[in-house]
Enzyme design. Structure first.
Site: not given
Length: 259
Positions: A31, A174
């Site tokens: 993400d 991430h």
């Protein structure tokens, strides 16, 4: 003659299909990118390991890193949407939601057709679901969250994933820090030994709709088709054996009759 008949009868058992051990799969998702050198480092590591992942990108970051977004796409990774502004979608009005999706889609590389929307923070409402559906997107959540954004300890992130991961999981990571990237590359065929024999990454992430759990239904017709495809060699060989036996028996009867 008896030895020949015995060999013929054993033929089906000699070619009986052996089932291979099923392969387990997880989806590796990232993400908040693209994020400059962190994403470049991640892409290089994934390429070395021949692994594909799903990148859920923010529109404002795509605008900042256009070439890097193109690099993600050209490398064969899947791209999904993470909104434009990375603000919570839970309180957005329908037009705001549509704008978040449209603005991000407009920045994607030519030929890129995203399938997934992951709302920031996983905040899914009925309006978010409707906006995603109207844009032809499925909501993609996750099942393993090592909270890599909250720590700088790569070993802690790695251990959190390995202790919790199972077949079919969607791992949330991430590409916004050294520790997150280091952990991801350690997990995937690296020091942590999440090997191909145990789990392989798949480019197409499993769709996890928050509002429902979908169970795959297999019809009787599909089951019969699967059975035939799996055992067709065995079935055919049995038929051939019986034909051979009939021919042998009839030939022998003719010879006996001739005597």
């Amino acid at each position: 003659m008896r030895r020949f008949l015995a060999l013929v009868l054993m033929l089906p058992f000699l070619i009986f299909p052996v089932r291979a051990a099923p392969t387990a799969y997880v989806a590796l998702t990232f993400d908040d990118g693209p994020s400059g050198r962190f994403t470049r480092q991640l892409l290089a590591g994934l390429q070395e390991r021949n692994v594909k992942a799903t990148f859920l990108l923010c529109g404002y970051r795509i605008a900042q890193y256009t070439q890097l977004t193109e690099q993600i796409f050209q490398a064969g990774h899947e791209i999904g949407l993470h909104g434009y502004s990375h603000k919570s979608m839970a309180t957005m009005k329908p037009e705001e939601l549509r704008s978040e999706i449209r603005r991000t889609q407009a920045l994607l590389p030519k030929g890129c057709q995203p399938q997934f929307l992951r709302p920031p923070g996983g905040a899914v409402t009925t309006l978010v679901q409707q906006a995603a559906r109207q844009a032809g997107l499925s909501i993609l959540n996750w099942s393993v969250d090592p909270r890599d954004w909250a720590t700088k300890d790569a070993a802690q992130v790695t251990q959190a994933v390995l202790c919790d991961v199972a077949d079919g999981d969607v791992i949330l990571l991430h590409d916004i820090s050294d520790s997150s990237v280091d952990a991801a590359l350690a997990i995937v065929l690296g020091d942590a030994k999440l090997t191909q024999e145990e789990i392989e990454e798949t480019v197409s992430a499993e769709v996890v709709e928050q509002e429902t759990e979908k169970t795959e239904e297999i019809t009787v017709e599909e089951t019969q088709k699967t059975f035939f495809e799996e055992y067709k060699i065995y079935i055919i060989s049995v038929i051939v054996v019986f034909i051979i036996l009939i021919i042998i028996i009839k030939t022998k009867q003719k010879k006996d009759y001739g005597k």
